[in-house]
Scaffold this active site. Structure first.
Site, PDB file in Angstrom:
ATOM      1  N   GLU A 113       0.828  -1.191   0.000  1.00 26.00           N
ATOM      2  CA  GLU A 113       0.000   0.000   0.000  1.00 26.00           C
ATOM      3  C   GLU A 113       0.862   1.240   0.000  1.00 26.00           C
ATOM      4  OE1 GLU A 113      -3.989  -1.336   2.406  1.00 26.00           O
ATOM      5  OE2 GLU A 113      -2.712   0.232   3.194  1.00 26.00           O
ATOM      6  N   CYS A 127       3.393   8.298   1.517  1.00 29.42           N
ATOM      7  CA  CYS A 127       3.936   7.318   2.450  1.00 29.42           C
ATOM      8  C   CYS A 127       4.235   6.046   1.662  1.00 29.42           C
ATOM      9  CB  CYS A 127       2.890   7.073   3.531  1.00 29.42           C
ATOM     10  SG  CYS A 127       3.423   5.934   4.797  1.00 29.42           S
ATOM     11  N   CYS A 134       7.424  -7.247   7.269  1.00 25.49           N
ATOM     12  CA  CYS A 134       8.576  -6.780   8.037  1.00 25.49           C
ATOM     13  C   CYS A 134       9.004  -7.908   8.963  1.00 25.49           C
ATOM     14  CB  CYS A 134       8.202  -5.546   8.865  1.00 25.49           C
ATOM     15  SG  CYS A 134       9.599  -4.830   9.756  1.00 25.49           S
ATOM     16  N   CYS A 138       7.625  -5.684  15.929  1.00 30.24           N
ATOM     17  CA  CYS A 138       7.286  -4.755  17.008  1.00 30.24           C
ATOM     18  C   CYS A 138       5.881  -5.149  17.468  1.00 30.24           C
ATOM     19  CB  CYS A 138       7.299  -3.312  16.517  1.00 30.24           C
ATOM     20  SG  CYS A 138       8.934  -2.827  15.937  1.00 30.24           S
ATOM     21  N   CYS A 141       2.644  -3.382  16.152  1.00 34.47           N
ATOM     22  CA  CYS A 141       2.563  -3.095  14.706  1.00 34.47           C
ATOM     23  C   CYS A 141       2.001  -4.292  13.949  1.00 34.47           C
ATOM     24  CB  CYS A 141       3.957  -2.753  14.169  1.00 34.47           C
ATOM     25  SG  CYS A 141       3.996  -2.580  12.369  1.00 34.47           S
ATOM     26  N   GLY A 189       7.482  -2.205   6.227  1.00 40.63           N
ATOM     27  CA  GLY A 189       8.874  -2.626   6.161  1.00 40.63           C
ATOM     28  C   GLY A 189       9.862  -1.743   6.895  1.00 40.63           C
ATOM     29  N   GLU A 190      11.060  -2.299   7.078  1.00 38.81           N
ATOM     30  CA  GLU A 190      12.145  -1.583   7.734  1.00 38.81           C
ATOM     31  C   GLU A 190      13.130  -1.114   6.648  1.00 38.81           C
ATOM     32  OE1 GLU A 190      13.219  -0.254  10.696  1.00 38.81           O
ATOM     33  OE2 GLU A 190      14.827   0.281   9.324  1.00 38.81           O
ATOM     34  N   SER A 221      12.133   6.466   8.016  1.00 37.17           N
ATOM     35  CA  SER A 221      11.822   6.093   9.400  1.00 37.17           C
ATOM     36  C   SER A 221      12.381   4.708   9.699  1.00 37.17           C
ATOM     37  CB  SER A 221      10.300   6.086   9.584  1.00 37.17           C
ATOM     38  OG  SER A 221       9.965   5.565  10.847  1.00 37.17           O
ATOM     39  N   SER A 243      11.774   5.493  15.313  1.00 39.78           N
ATOM     40  CA  SER A 243      10.611   4.982  16.040  1.00 39.78           C
ATOM     41  C   SER A 243      11.069   4.624  17.446  1.00 39.78           C
ATOM     42  CB  SER A 243      10.058   3.750  15.335  1.00 39.78           C
ATOM     43  OG  SER A 243       9.576   4.125  14.066  1.00 39.78           O
ATOM     44  N   LEU A 244      10.875   5.528  18.378  1.00 43.80           N
ATOM     45  CA  LEU A 244      11.441   5.356  19.722  1.00 43.80           C
ATOM     46  C   LEU A 244      10.474   4.580  20.625  1.00 43.80           C
ATOM     47  CD1 LEU A 244      14.043   6.208  21.197  1.00 43.80           C
ATOM     48  CD2 LEU A 244      12.744   8.138  22.129  1.00 43.80           C
ATOM     49  N   HIS A 245       9.345   5.171  20.914  1.00 39.50           N
ATOM     50  CA  HIS A 245       8.221   4.528  21.612  1.00 39.50           C
ATOM     51  C   HIS A 245       8.452   4.197  23.084  1.00 39.50           C
ATOM     52  CE1 HIS A 245       6.729   4.427  17.609  1.00 39.50           C
ATOM     53  NE2 HIS A 245       7.358   3.348  17.230  1.00 39.50           N
ATOM     54  N   CYS A 363      -0.803   5.308   7.545  1.00 33.28           N
ATOM     55  CA  CYS A 363       0.606   5.429   7.281  1.00 33.28           C
ATOM     56  C   CYS A 363       1.306   4.918   8.514  1.00 33.28           C
ATOM     57  CB  CYS A 363       0.957   6.885   7.025  1.00 33.28           C
ATOM     58  SG  CYS A 363       2.617   7.101   6.457  1.00 33.28           S
TER      59      CYS A 363
HETATM   60  N1  SAH Z   1       9.772   0.125  10.021  1.00 33.27           N
HETATM   61  C1  SAH Z   1       9.932   1.521  10.105  1.00 33.27           C
HETATM   62  C2  SAH Z   1       9.012   2.311   9.190  1.00 33.27           C
HETATM   63  C3  SAH Z   1       7.584   1.859   9.065  1.00 33.27           C
HETATM   64  S1  SAH Z   1       6.579   2.025  10.483  1.00 33.27           S
HETATM   65  C4  SAH Z   1       9.808   1.981  11.523  1.00 33.27           C
HETATM   66  O1  SAH Z   1       9.422   1.188  12.385  1.00 33.27           O
HETATM   67  O2  SAH Z   1      10.129   3.141  11.786  1.00 33.27           O
HETATM   68  C5  SAH Z   1       6.239   3.787  10.538  1.00 33.27           C
HETATM   69  C6  SAH Z   1       5.770   4.254  11.938  1.00 33.27           C
HETATM   70  O3  SAH Z   1       4.447   3.783  12.274  1.00 33.27           O
HETATM   71  C7  SAH Z   1       6.687   3.771  13.029  1.00 33.27           C
HETATM   72  O4  SAH Z   1       6.966   4.804  13.943  1.00 33.27           O
HETATM   73  C8  SAH Z   1       5.871   2.694  13.656  1.00 33.27           C
HETATM   74  O5  SAH Z   1       6.313   2.438  14.955  1.00 33.27           O
HETATM   75  C9  SAH Z   1       4.470   3.267  13.599  1.00 33.27           C
HETATM   76  N2  SAH Z   1       3.413   2.269  13.798  1.00 33.27           N
HETATM   77  C10 SAH Z   1       3.415   0.965  13.467  1.00 33.27           C
HETATM   78  N3  SAH Z   1       2.251   0.376  13.830  1.00 33.27           N
HETATM   79  C11 SAH Z   1       1.486   1.322  14.388  1.00 33.27           C
HETATM   80  C12 SAH Z   1       0.163   1.341  14.957  1.00 33.27           C
HETATM   81  N4  SAH Z   1      -0.572   0.252  14.977  1.00 33.27           N
HETATM   82  N5  SAH Z   1      -0.304   2.517  15.422  1.00 33.27           N
HETATM   83  C13 SAH Z   1       0.450   3.638  15.346  1.00 33.27           C
HETATM   84  N6  SAH Z   1       1.689   3.680  14.847  1.00 33.27           N
HETATM   85  C14 SAH Z   1       2.211   2.540  14.380  1.00 33.27           C
HETATM   86 FE1  SF4 Z   2       8.581  -3.350  11.175  1.00 32.93          FE
HETATM   87 FE2  SF4 Z   2       8.399  -0.728  11.670  1.00 32.93          FE
HETATM   88 FE3  SF4 Z   2       6.314  -2.376  12.124  1.00 32.93          FE
HETATM   89 FE4  SF4 Z   2       8.451  -2.509  13.695  1.00 32.93          FE
HETATM   90  S1  SF4 Z   2       7.057  -0.737  13.468  1.00 32.93           S
HETATM   91  S2  SF4 Z   2       7.346  -4.273  12.805  1.00 32.93           S
HETATM   92  S3  SF4 Z   2      10.090  -2.110  12.244  1.00 32.93           S
HETATM   93  S4  SF4 Z   2       7.230  -1.901  10.146  1.00 32.93           S
END
Ligand code: SAH
Ligand code: SF4
Length: 388
Positions: A113, A127, A134, A138, A141, A189-190, A221, A243-245, A363
């Protein structure tokens, strides 16, 4: 590194040989490909590549016959050896707020997408995905739960931009009044597990004689693949988003399991060393708001401490729930209280606003299974907040 599954072997019928697509080649690769295919002699390769480059990336043509300043025989030879075709768009949805979502088929059962979001960045952001699925898992995700993972080629990444531009009618590449001004690698994806193709696609997308989106408006990202950070900065000069979190290793180990390999101290050191960091080129820290998990005032204060001295901005992302997840999104008042502490600490901390709800565009949590997308009709979505 992603596991590659070749699904073409699973089909019974033999597939027609695939001609190399020129859209994903850098200028140097394009010149070399023309020579290797015997379409152009070495002495003329650079000139011919420049000519083709403009047709492909400035005019967006998908048919060699439209290259009117190329000799007829050469056009035929090019068409014989190469392709310029776009991937198939299996689904296109436009939201009332102008968000556009494309489901793009790259191969049998391989779909990604891509989402265009207006009013983000200078005028509008795309985006894009860098992998199908991936490998990183995480826990909050949905993309990480997909079984099939493979890296996208540079051509497949560039194609996402081309498809959006076809739809937005932005060919030839306009100098002004563009609708698509920013690119964010925040789809599936990463990106740092596919750095070569991501960097090549950025070379192509940012080239001034083509799509010409400035590298300062391209954001990559990552969940924190520390050893690749330097190369990303050196090779692509892209803007960095992390992506810190979480602000401590115990929690980040759970939310972003890659943290066990590259803990916070290593990650922060890698970020501080990112080439070209300055107040004009700040790192974006993404922080997903998870109810009762990472959203206390103490964690907001810890975040301010952690980022001290780094030119940074923080994007608070309301968690976007998906079927089967145990996480919930923090309440709006909790998110606002968290943001207020960050503001007091000197950080702009915009909260991503939900967009494209009516078409389930998202996104950061894109996925390829369109049936599942349709089934989860109550999903909220959030878009990135990025500077012009
Ligand atoms: N893999 C990379 C880029 C794709 S994810 C990364 O992790 O940075 C892009 C952003 O969306 C990241 O910050 C990710 O943590 C966040 N994300 C993933 N799943 C999510 C969800 N269910 N709700 C909100 N943000 C989310
Ligand atoms: Fe992959 Fe980014 Fe999702 Fe983590 S947040 S599983 S690195 S796409």
């Amino acid at each position: 590194m992603g596991v590659t599954l070749d699904l073409s072997r699973a089909t019974a019928r033999p597939l027609a040989p695939v001609k190399p697509n020129l859209c994903g080649l850098t200028r140097a690769e394009l010149a070399a490909a023309l020579v290797a295919a015997d379409v152009v002699p070495l002495a003329k390769a650079k000139m011919r590549a420049t000519q083709l480059w403009r047709w492909i990336h400035h005019y967006g043509v998908t048919d060699f016959e439209r290259m009117t300043d190329v000799a007829k025989e050469t056009r035929a030879a090019l068409a014989e050896a190469f392709s310029l075709t776009r991937p198939e768009i299996v689904e296109r949805q436009v939201s009332k707020d102008g968000t556009r979502k494309y489901l793009i088929r790259l191969g049998p059962r391989i779909e990604v997408e891509t989402v265009y979001i207006p009013d983000v960045g200078r005028a509008g952001a795309l985006c894009v995905s860098s992998q199908v699925g991936c490998t990183l898992n995480c826990t909050f995700c949905h993309t990480g739960t997909q079984a099939l993972v493979r890296n996208l080629t540079a051509s497949e990444i560039v194609a996402q931009v081309q498809v959006a531009r076809d739809d937005l009618e932005e060919w030839p590449s306009p100098k002004e009044d563009r609708r698509l001004t920013n690119i964010v690698f925040m789809g599936m994806g990463e990106p740092l597990y596919n750095l070569d193709n991501v960097a090549a696609s950025i070379d192509i997308i940012s080239d001034n004689e083509g799509i010409a989106i400035s590298r300062r408006r391209i954001t990559v990202s990552t969940s924190g693949v520390v050893p690749q950070l330097h190369d990303l900065g050196e090779n692509s000069q892209a803007m960095l988003a992390i992506s810190l979190h979480a602000t401590n290793d115990t929690l980040r180990d759970v939310l972003v399991p890659l943290n066990k390999k590259y803990p916070l101290a290593d990650l922060m050191a890698g970020i501080r060393a990112y080439p070209g960091l300055s107040n004009a080129r700040r790192v974006t820290f993404e922080y997903v708001m998870l109810k009762g998990v990472n959203d206390t005032p103490a964690e907001a204060k810890a975040l301010v401490q952690l980022l001290k001295g780094i030119p940074a901005k923080i994007n608070l992302i309301p968690f976007n729930p998906w079927p089967g997840t145990e996480y919930e999104c923090s309440s709006w008042s909790t998110i606002e209280a968290f943001a207020a502490i960050l503001n007091k600490g000197g950080y702009a901390s915009p909260i991503r606003t939900p967009r494209g709800r009516d078409i389930l565009a998202a996104c950061g949590q894109l996925r390829s299974e369109s049936e599942k997308l349709r089934a989860s009709a109550r999903r909220k979505v959030a878009v990135p907040l990025i500077d012009g």
